[in-house]
Every structure is written in C-alpha cells, then in structure tokens.
Motif scaffolding. Structure first.
Motif, PDB file in Angstrom:
ATOM      1  N   ALA A 149       0.875  -1.177   0.000  1.00 27.79           N
ATOM      2  CA  ALA A 149       0.000   0.000   0.000  1.00 27.79           C
ATOM      3  C   ALA A 149       0.911   1.226   0.000  1.00 27.79           C
ATOM      4  O   ALA A 149       1.896   1.272   0.742  1.00 27.79           O
ATOM      5  CB  ALA A 149      -0.897   0.012   1.232  1.00 27.79           C
ATOM      6  N   ILE A 150       0.608   2.199  -0.845  1.00 22.24           N
ATOM      7  CA  ILE A 150       1.479   3.367  -0.991  1.00 22.24           C
ATOM      8  C   ILE A 150       0.666   4.647  -0.863  1.00 22.24           C
ATOM      9  O   ILE A 150      -0.547   4.666  -1.100  1.00 22.24           O
ATOM     10  CB  ILE A 150       2.220   3.354  -2.351  1.00 22.24           C
ATOM     11  N   PHE A 151       1.336   5.731  -0.466  1.00 25.86           N
ATOM     12  CA  PHE A 151       0.688   7.040  -0.454  1.00 25.86           C
ATOM     13  C   PHE A 151       1.723   8.117  -0.746  1.00 25.86           C
ATOM     14  O   PHE A 151       2.938   7.909  -0.595  1.00 25.86           O
ATOM     15  CB  PHE A 151      -0.013   7.319   0.882  1.00 25.86           C
ATOM     16  N   GLN A 152       1.234   9.293  -1.163  1.00 28.55           N
ATOM     17  CA  GLN A 152       2.110  10.446  -1.406  1.00 28.55           C
ATOM     18  C   GLN A 152       1.323  11.732  -1.176  1.00 28.55           C
ATOM     19  O   GLN A 152       0.207  11.895  -1.662  1.00 28.55           O
ATOM     20  CB  GLN A 152       2.652  10.428  -2.835  1.00 28.55           C
ATOM     21  N   LEU A 153       1.916  12.651  -0.424  1.00 27.33           N
ATOM     22  CA  LEU A 153       1.389  13.993  -0.197  1.00 27.33           C
ATOM     23  C   LEU A 153       2.501  14.981  -0.531  1.00 27.33           C
ATOM     24  O   LEU A 153       3.615  14.846  -0.011  1.00 27.33           O
ATOM     25  CB  LEU A 153       0.946  14.174   1.256  1.00 27.33           C
ATOM     26  N   GLU A 154       2.207  15.975  -1.389  1.00 24.78           N
ATOM     27  CA  GLU A 154       3.277  16.879  -1.808  1.00 24.78           C
ATOM     28  C   GLU A 154       2.740  18.284  -2.039  1.00 24.78           C
ATOM     29  O   GLU A 154       1.702  18.466  -2.687  1.00 24.78           O
ATOM     30  CB  GLU A 154       3.936  16.344  -3.080  1.00 24.78           C
ATOM     31  N   SER A 155       3.465  19.283  -1.538  1.00 27.20           N
ATOM     32  CA  SER A 155       3.107  20.689  -1.669  1.00 27.20           C
ATOM     33  C   SER A 155       4.135  21.429  -2.509  1.00 27.20           C
ATOM     34  O   SER A 155       5.318  21.072  -2.510  1.00 27.20           O
ATOM     35  CB  SER A 155       3.037  21.355  -0.286  1.00 27.20           C
ATOM     36  N   VAL A 156       3.688  22.485  -3.188  1.00 23.65           N
ATOM     37  CA  VAL A 156       4.593  23.362  -3.933  1.00 23.65           C
ATOM     38  C   VAL A 156       4.849  24.604  -3.096  1.00 23.65           C
ATOM     39  O   VAL A 156       3.914  25.186  -2.520  1.00 23.65           O
ATOM     40  CB  VAL A 156       3.998  23.778  -5.289  1.00 23.65           C
ATOM     41  N   LEU A 157       6.106  25.048  -3.040  1.00 26.00           N
ATOM     42  CA  LEU A 157       6.487  26.171  -2.199  1.00 26.00           C
ATOM     43  C   LEU A 157       7.091  27.294  -3.030  1.00 26.00           C
ATOM     44  O   LEU A 157       7.809  27.045  -3.994  1.00 26.00           O
ATOM     45  CB  LEU A 157       7.526  25.733  -1.164  1.00 26.00           C
ATOM     46  N   ASN A 158       6.800  28.523  -2.638  1.00 19.82           N
ATOM     47  CA  ASN A 158       7.549  29.678  -3.128  1.00 19.82           C
ATOM     48  C   ASN A 158       8.592  29.971  -2.060  1.00 19.82           C
ATOM     49  O   ASN A 158       8.294  30.579  -1.027  1.00 19.82           O
ATOM     50  CB  ASN A 158       6.638  30.881  -3.336  1.00 19.82           C
ATOM     51  N   THR A 159       9.814  29.532  -2.294  1.00 21.65           N
ATOM     52  CA  THR A 159      10.841  29.643  -1.260  1.00 21.65           C
ATOM     53  C   THR A 159      11.519  31.008  -1.250  1.00 21.65           C
ATOM     54  O   THR A 159      12.483  31.212  -0.514  1.00 21.65           O
ATOM     55  CB  THR A 159      11.887  28.525  -1.426  1.00 21.65           C
ATOM     56  N   GLN A 160      11.017  31.964  -2.032  1.00 18.93           N
ATOM     57  CA  GLN A 160      11.421  33.362  -1.884  1.00 18.93           C
ATOM     58  C   GLN A 160      10.572  34.067  -0.829  1.00 18.93           C
ATOM     59  O   GLN A 160      11.022  35.024  -0.198  1.00 18.93           O
ATOM     60  CB  GLN A 160      11.300  34.103  -3.224  1.00 18.93           C
ATOM     61  N   THR A 161       9.333  33.583  -0.636  1.00 18.55           N
ATOM     62  CA  THR A 161       8.433  34.223   0.321  1.00 18.55           C
ATOM     63  C   THR A 161       8.000  33.283   1.443  1.00 18.55           C
ATOM     64  O   THR A 161       7.450  33.728   2.449  1.00 18.55           O
ATOM     65  CB  THR A 161       7.164  34.735  -0.386  1.00 18.55           C
ATOM     66  N   GLY A 162       8.218  31.980   1.264  1.00 15.98           N
ATOM     67  CA  GLY A 162       7.775  31.010   2.254  1.00 15.98           C
ATOM     68  C   GLY A 162       6.334  30.603   2.098  1.00 15.98           C
ATOM     69  O   GLY A 162       5.813  29.850   2.927  1.00 15.98           O
ATOM     70  N   GLU A 163       5.665  31.060   1.044  1.00 16.23           N
ATOM     71  CA  GLU A 163       4.251  30.761   0.845  1.00 16.23           C
ATOM     72  C   GLU A 163       4.059  29.439   0.106  1.00 16.23           C
ATOM     73  O   GLU A 163       4.932  28.979  -0.624  1.00 16.23           O
ATOM     74  CB  GLU A 163       3.581  31.878   0.039  1.00 16.23           C
ATOM     75  N   LEU A 164       2.871  28.859   0.303  1.00 13.39           N
ATOM     76  CA  LEU A 164       2.432  27.748  -0.534  1.00 13.39           C
ATOM     77  C   LEU A 164       2.016  28.281  -1.887  1.00 13.39           C
ATOM     78  O   LEU A 164       1.442  29.367  -1.999  1.00 13.39           O
ATOM     79  CB  LEU A 164       1.242  27.037   0.098  1.00 13.39           C
ATOM     80  N   TRP A 165       2.288  27.522  -2.944  1.00 12.35           N
ATOM     81  CA  TRP A 165       1.734  27.812  -4.261  1.00 12.35           C
ATOM     82  C   TRP A 165       0.559  26.869  -4.477  1.00 12.35           C
ATOM     83  O   TRP A 165       0.724  25.665  -4.641  1.00 12.35           O
ATOM     84  CB  TRP A 165       2.782  27.610  -5.347  1.00 12.35           C
ATOM     85  N   GLY A 166      -0.654  27.408  -4.426  1.00 17.87           N
ATOM     86  CA  GLY A 166      -1.832  26.572  -4.615  1.00 17.87           C
ATOM     87  C   GLY A 166      -2.261  25.898  -3.328  1.00 17.87           C
ATOM     88  O   GLY A 166      -1.975  26.343  -2.218  1.00 17.87           O
ATOM     89  N   ASN A 167      -2.973  24.764  -3.492  1.00 22.77           N
ATOM     90  CA  ASN A 167      -3.509  24.035  -2.352  1.00 22.77           C
ATOM     91  C   ASN A 167      -2.401  23.346  -1.555  1.00 22.77           C
ATOM     92  O   ASN A 167      -1.292  23.148  -2.044  1.00 22.77           O
ATOM     93  CB  ASN A 167      -4.515  22.994  -2.829  1.00 22.77           C
ATOM     94  N   LEU A 168      -2.739  22.951  -0.330  1.00 31.02           N
ATOM     95  CA  LEU A 168      -1.747  22.386   0.580  1.00 31.02           C
ATOM     96  C   LEU A 168      -1.014  21.199  -0.051  1.00 31.02           C
ATOM     97  O   LEU A 168       0.211  21.128  -0.019  1.00 31.02           O
ATOM     98  CB  LEU A 168      -2.416  21.953   1.887  1.00 31.02           C
ATOM     99  N   PHE A 169      -1.767  20.271  -0.623  1.00 30.84           N
ATOM    100  CA  PHE A 169      -1.152  19.137  -1.301  1.00 30.84           C
ATOM    101  C   PHE A 169      -1.567  19.138  -2.769  1.00 30.84           C
ATOM    102  O   PHE A 169      -2.074  18.149  -3.302  1.00 30.84           O
ATOM    103  CB  PHE A 169      -1.535  17.818  -0.609  1.00 30.84           C
ATOM    104  N   GLY A 170      -1.335  20.275  -3.405  1.00 31.92           N
ATOM    105  CA  GLY A 170      -1.763  20.460  -4.784  1.00 31.92           C
ATOM    106  C   GLY A 170      -0.988  19.643  -5.792  1.00 31.92           C
ATOM    107  O   GLY A 170      -1.489  19.345  -6.869  1.00 31.92           O
ATOM    108  N   ARG A 171       0.274  19.266  -5.478  1.00 33.14           N
ATOM    109  CA  ARG A 171       1.054  18.480  -6.434  1.00 33.14           C
ATOM    110  C   ARG A 171       0.666  17.009  -6.411  1.00 33.14           C
ATOM    111  O   ARG A 171       0.539  16.393  -7.457  1.00 33.14           O
ATOM    112  CB  ARG A 171       2.558  18.630  -6.155  1.00 33.14           C
ATOM    113  N   HIS A 172       0.487  16.462  -5.214  1.00 28.68           N
ATOM    114  CA  HIS A 172       0.106  15.054  -5.100  1.00 28.68           C
ATOM    115  C   HIS A 172      -0.681  14.845  -3.813  1.00 28.68           C
ATOM    116  O   HIS A 172      -0.333  15.406  -2.768  1.00 28.68           O
ATOM    117  CB  HIS A 172       1.336  14.139  -5.059  1.00 28.68           C
ATOM    118  N   ALA A 173      -1.716  14.025  -3.876  1.00 28.26           N
ATOM    119  CA  ALA A 173      -2.425  13.548  -2.688  1.00 28.26           C
ATOM    120  C   ALA A 173      -3.081  12.229  -3.081  1.00 28.26           C
ATOM    121  O   ALA A 173      -4.257  12.166  -3.422  1.00 28.26           O
ATOM    122  CB  ALA A 173      -3.460  14.557  -2.206  1.00 28.26           C
ATOM    123  N   THR A 174      -2.301  11.145  -3.059  1.00 26.96           N
ATOM    124  CA  THR A 174      -2.770   9.876  -3.592  1.00 26.96           C
ATOM    125  C   THR A 174      -2.524   8.736  -2.617  1.00 26.96           C
ATOM    126  O   THR A 174      -1.645   8.789  -1.756  1.00 26.96           O
ATOM    127  CB  THR A 174      -2.056   9.522  -4.917  1.00 26.96           C
TER     128      THR A 174
END
Length: 377
Positions: free
Chosen positions: A71-96
């Motif tokens: 059984a596998i899972f993945q949760l992944e977020s995109v970050l703007n590391t110039q400002t520390g903000e999230l880009w999009g939803n919390l787990f917008g890249r992967h939530a499977t």
C-alpha cells in the motif's frame, strides 16, 4: 508474568509493523535570479523560486501487504521559497493512495496533480522543462494537472511500459466541470519503450474546459506528443513533436476581444510544436544543455522559435548550480513569451506601467537568463 508477556508481544508487533512500513519526508529548494528583456514595460530583474524546477515538500510511504504487494501514499506541496508561501492548495502536487506490485503494476487514486501525464514530456526535453523549455512555446500546456482521478502503470513488458489516467468531474454531466470555470473531464495514455541507449515516448492527452469542450488550445485541448532520447557516450540527444487541437476555440472562449488583436488574427484551434537538442556531460559534475524549439499556430497567429543554452554544476550528490540563456524570436503576428502562459495582447499601459501579461508586442522578441542553486533532501 502475563502482563510482561503481553507487553513484549505488543513491542514485537510494533517492531514488525515498523519493519514492514516506511514513511519518508523529502523535498527540494530552488532559488535564484532572472533577467529578461522584451517585456511590455522593458526589462526586469527578479529574485525567483523555481526557474530550474519548482520547490516542494512531501511525504511518501509504503506498507508491505504481503506477496510483494504494498500500500502506498504520497502527499506533496509546492512552495515559493522566496516568500515562504504555498503555491496553490496544501497538497496540490500530489495527494494519492494506492497499491503496487512488481508483477501487476501500480494503481493510484486521488489528486494526481503534477503527475498528469503531459508533464512526462520532460523526459524528451533537452532542458528538462525548465523555464525556457518544452512548455514555453505552448504557453504552459505541458504543465497540466489532474484531480479526482486514478492512474494505472503497467509493469515493465520487455522494455514497454503503459500508463493510463482518468479524471472525473464529480458532476451529473460526465464531461462538464462541477465548479464554474473549472476543468472538465480529462484522460491520458502514455507508452514508453526503452531499448538499449534509446527511449521512445508517446503521450495522448485530453483536457476539457468547464463546459466539457476543447475551447483553448493552450489550456483545454487534445495533445499528441511523440519524442525520444538517444545516448552516445557522454552526449544524450533529444527530439520531439507535439500537436495541439482545440476545435471549439474562439476569441470569446480564450478571453480576448477581437479589437485587441492585429487584423486577421483569431484564437488558434491548432498548434504544431517541434524541438531538437542535446545534453553533454562534460565531466562527472558538469553538464551542458542546448535546444531549439519551434511552434506554428493557425488562424494568423504566426510562429515562434526559441534558442536555449544552459548547464548545471554539481557541488555534491544533492546540490547543484544551474544557469540558462533563452532567446525567443516571433514572426510578425506572434507574441509568444518566455514566461507568460496567457494568450492575447499585453494591453500595456505606459501611464501606470502595468500589463495584463508578459507577452511582447506582436512581432517582437524576448531574451532572458536565469541562474541559481538547487538542493534536494
């Protein structure tokens, strides 16, 4: 005595469960600088996160279910590391979540996000989908994402791997988005064949608009891409072709007014895109890359050609420096941009110094350079 035996049994079970499962925290950070000319207001110097590739933070895990199945899972977020903000939803890249077996393949369910198969075009791109790369002349079409879906990847079949994705709208109508202005039904299939020093890849991809139609060739369209890579010594050669089609595209559906475009130009319904390039591993730590990309759009939208040259230098196994130069030449009725995903006039206002997008004036060129550092963990 029984309490002690019970405690030992619990400890042993916990240790066994730990041995059969794993959770990994991973990520990468990309920060650098960029200078571009030919923008609506002139030139611009920026501090940027993600010119080589976006920064992300994720968790992935697996649990042994027996018989080689996990059984596998993945949760992944995109970050703007110039400002520390999230880009999009919390787990917008992967939530499977899914199951994987070496002999039967892998099934994933959930937000496939950046796993949408058009993004696999990076494997036949000499610039590996950096800012100036295979997605530039198609205004970001290869950066598609997928939600509410499932994905099946076959096991290796004598060098051939098949991958299929299907994404639901969660609406009464099979094709129409449940969210106003959202994305309609999408489906994708990919075939990859590895033989010796060569890799061949074909991707067919459908992304529908909110009404279930193909109404914007750069956003909601059919895409057929075929490409390959071949390695000779320290050099890897790349070539590819992509056709985009959106028969329902109109000026209204892509969000531009007739009067904002040069005479004779209307929203394109098809784009043909081709590229050639190479990556040369000069030493064990330094690689030089180069590529030429050309796109031609119908309905008077002209053509654009982009020339790129870049390289990376590894400081360690996890950290490298990067840089890339890009020059984009537009024909007289084209206004493709090095960085803007928007179609249409920039509507630049010199009084306020503002523009709707970073597209150049029709027929004008753009040039740029970026450099930075990437670390993975």
């Amino acid at each position: 005595m029984r309490k002690r035996i019970f405690a030992i049994a619990i400890t042993m079970n916990a240790m066994a469960a730990q041995a059969q499962s794993s959770v990994t925290l991973y990520g990468r950070i990309d920060n650098g600088f960029r200078f571009e000319t030919g923008l609506p207001g002139g030139h611009r110097f920026n501090a940027e996160s993600g010119d080589w590739g976006c920064s992300w933070l994720g968790l992935r895990g697996a649990e042994d279910l027996g018989g080689g199945t996990q059984a596998i899972f993945q949760l992944e977020s995109v970050l703007n590391t110039q400002t520390g903000e999230l880009w999009g939803n919390l787990f917008g890249r992967h939530a499977t979540i899914g199951v994987a077996n070496p002999g039967m393949g892998t099934l994933k369910l959930g937000n496939l996000g950046a796993g949408e198969l058009s993004q696999d075009s990076l494997w036949v791109d000499p610039q590996f989908m950096q800012r100036y790369a295979v997605s530039t002349l198609v205004r970001g079409r290869n950066w598609a994402s997928a939600t509410n879906g499932f994905e099946y990847t076959s096991p290796d079949l004598m060098g051939l791997t098949l991958k299929v994705q299907y994404d639901l709208t969660n609406n009464y109508n099979w094709n129409i988005s449940a969210t106003p202005g959202g994305q309609g039904r999408t489906d994708t299939i990919e075939a990859t064949y590895n033989v010796g020093a060569a890799q061949l890849r074909v991707i067919y991809d459908e992304l529908r608009g909110a009404s279930g139609t193909f109404d914007n060739v750069y956003v909601h369209s059919r895409s057929l891409m075929a490409g390959g890579a071949y390695t000779v010594g320290p050099v890897r050669f790349y070539a590819g072709y992509q056709h985009l089609g959106a028969p329902g595209a109109t000026n209204a559906s892509v969000g531009v007014a007739n009067a904002s475009q040069p005479a004779g130009i209307t929203a394109p319904t098809s784009v043909d895109h081709a590229w050639l390039g190479a990556a040369w591993r000069v030493t064990g730590v330094a690689t030089v890359t180069g590529g030429v990309y050309h796109a031609n759009a119908n309905h008077g939208n002209g053509n654009g050609t982009m020339y790129t040259f870049g390289g990376t230098y590894n400081l360690s196994k996890r950290t490298f420096l990067y840089a890339e130069l890009g020059y984009l030449h537009n024909s007289s009725t084209s206004n493709l941009s090095l960085g803007s995903d928007s179609y249409g006039n920039n509507n630049y206002d010199p009084a306020t110094g503002t523009a709707w997008n970073d597209n150049p004036v029709y027929g004008h060129s753009q040039a740029g350079v970026f450099a930075g550092i990437m670390i993975s963990f």
